[in-house]
Design an enzyme around this catalytic site. Sequence first.
Site, PDB file in Angstrom:
ATOM      1  N   ASP A 251       0.807  -1.214   0.000  1.00  0.00           N
ATOM      2  CA  ASP A 251       0.000   0.000   0.000  1.00  0.00           C
ATOM      3  C   ASP A 251       0.847   1.273   0.000  1.00  0.00           C
ATOM      4  O   ASP A 251       0.633   2.166  -0.820  1.00  0.00           O
ATOM      5  CB  ASP A 251      -0.938  -0.006   1.214  1.00  0.00           C
ATOM      6  CG  ASP A 251      -1.780   1.247   1.271  1.00  0.00           C
ATOM      7  OD1 ASP A 251      -2.789   1.313   0.551  1.00  0.00           O
ATOM      8  OD2 ASP A 251      -1.412   2.181   2.004  1.00  0.00           O
TER       9      ASP A 251
ATOM     10  N   ALA B 238      -4.507   2.759  -1.094  1.00  0.00           N
ATOM     11  CA  ALA B 238      -4.374   2.038  -2.365  1.00  0.00           C
ATOM     12  C   ALA B 238      -5.123   0.707  -2.314  1.00  0.00           C
ATOM     13  O   ALA B 238      -5.784   0.314  -3.280  1.00  0.00           O
ATOM     14  CB  ALA B 238      -2.897   1.812  -2.687  1.00  0.00           C
ATOM     15  N   ASP B 239      -5.009   0.005  -1.199  1.00  0.00           N
ATOM     16  CA  ASP B 239      -5.742  -1.247  -1.024  1.00  0.00           C
ATOM     17  C   ASP B 239      -7.248  -1.014  -1.093  1.00  0.00           C
ATOM     18  O   ASP B 239      -7.986  -1.768  -1.742  1.00  0.00           O
ATOM     19  CB  ASP B 239      -5.400  -1.876   0.326  1.00  0.00           C
ATOM     20  CG  ASP B 239      -4.045  -2.547   0.340  1.00  0.00           C
ATOM     21  OD1 ASP B 239      -3.695  -3.219  -0.642  1.00  0.00           O
ATOM     22  OD2 ASP B 239      -3.337  -2.409   1.348  1.00  0.00           O
ATOM     23  N   ILE B 240      -7.713   0.013  -0.382  1.00  0.00           N
ATOM     24  CA  ILE B 240      -9.148   0.284  -0.331  1.00  0.00           C
ATOM     25  C   ILE B 240      -9.667   0.686  -1.707  1.00  0.00           C
ATOM     26  O   ILE B 240     -10.744   0.249  -2.141  1.00  0.00           O
ATOM     27  CB  ILE B 240      -9.456   1.368   0.715  1.00  0.00           C
ATOM     28  CG1 ILE B 240      -9.126   0.850   2.115  1.00  0.00           C
ATOM     29  CG2 ILE B 240     -10.916   1.804   0.643  1.00  0.00           C
ATOM     30  CD1 ILE B 240      -9.180   1.912   3.189  1.00  0.00           C
TER      31      ILE B 240
ATOM     32  N   ALA C  32      -9.952  -2.380  -3.767  1.00  0.00           N
ATOM     33  CA  ALA C  32     -11.063  -3.194  -3.268  1.00  0.00           C
ATOM     34  C   ALA C  32     -12.404  -2.662  -3.755  1.00  0.00           C
ATOM     35  O   ALA C  32     -13.277  -3.433  -4.175  1.00  0.00           O
ATOM     36  CB  ALA C  32     -11.041  -3.232  -1.742  1.00  0.00           C
TER      37      ALA C  32
END
Length: 398
Positions: free
Chosen positions: A142, A169-171, A174
Amino acid sequence: MNTSPLPLEGITVVAVEQAVAAPFATRQLADLGARVIKVERPDGGDFARGYDTAARGLASHFVWCNRGKESLAVDLKDPRGLAVVCELVAGADVFVQNLAQGAAARLGLDAATLCAAHPRLVAVDVSGYGESGPYAHKRAYDMLVQCEAGLVSVTGTAGQPVKAGIPAADIAAAMYAYSGVLAALLRRGTTGRGGPVEVSMLDALAEWMGHPLHQGMHGDPPPPRTGLAHSVIAPYDAYGTADGEQVLLSVQNDREWRRLAEQVLVRPELADDPEFATNTARTANRKRTDEVVGRALARLTGREALDALEAAGIACARLNTVADVAAHPQLAARDRWREVESPVGPLRALLPPITLPGGPEPRMGAVPALGEHTDALLRALGMTDEQTSVLRRDGVIA
């Protein structure tokens, strides 16, 4: 009692996932009624299980991203374990994976391969930088993607860039994987075919950089790092109060500035002062503007400042801590908290943000223990207890 089904009731998802990007996407599918089978390594499972022990001994990331799932602990490097997952995928509606670049393809679990074999399947590849290009095989965590996407360059103070305090970045990835699945399922409803979905963390976060990216691409310098302040609006910042609180306010136009000057600063002459009367002037004189506002609020308690700003129709907020959010009166008043089961007992969790008035509540299922559902899933595939025992003895399952 509402007896209508959740939107994804009857949809089965198989996920070979880890960390945040894919697990957060599939958790939202589970909340909306999908059955989500989470495939984990037998030797420790999703490595997010080991990030911390903050949730009464469980990892906070794992609790957040994995409620409502069934845990199947199986070694995909063993042909017998891979065969189990392939059999589950053959009966699934959706497959999601975020393995290291190339790993899914080596196992035959990439979206292109699976969709060729199962035309109705929606298969999602979540990656750091995409399936091709010079960055395709770079490790993508991330913080690294936040830097590559330029988010860190516009976050922080003038002297110190900082990453976002959440895995942005992950969110982002997702959320696009989640919406991509919903779009592909709608397409399947009209065409009968699922198809591959590709999402990369860099693509997702670069999209979220829209305002500074467009500002910088079209001739202006990108916005500078300004902490809590705004690059082109003043006053727009946090100000200390007499009791040590931080109160944030935002003046969006000159009418609001007049109300602030007259009703809160008690300096009505500033409404027409050419150094303060327009946003352009206030931004050019930001230091003096902030000093004037700061002196006025420093004479008030946090509660008094908020009350005065609200009465004047000025947008404002407290600078809350995480503990403040957990006790936020608005979340409590709207009944946003529930409890979910877990291996350590009930844990408090927020309802998902999507509300479907008149429909059933999201299904906020239990956080699974590693391999909690392995035996039941294998029995459902027709495997005998003796066969299961052999796989467990050989370390193929847990």
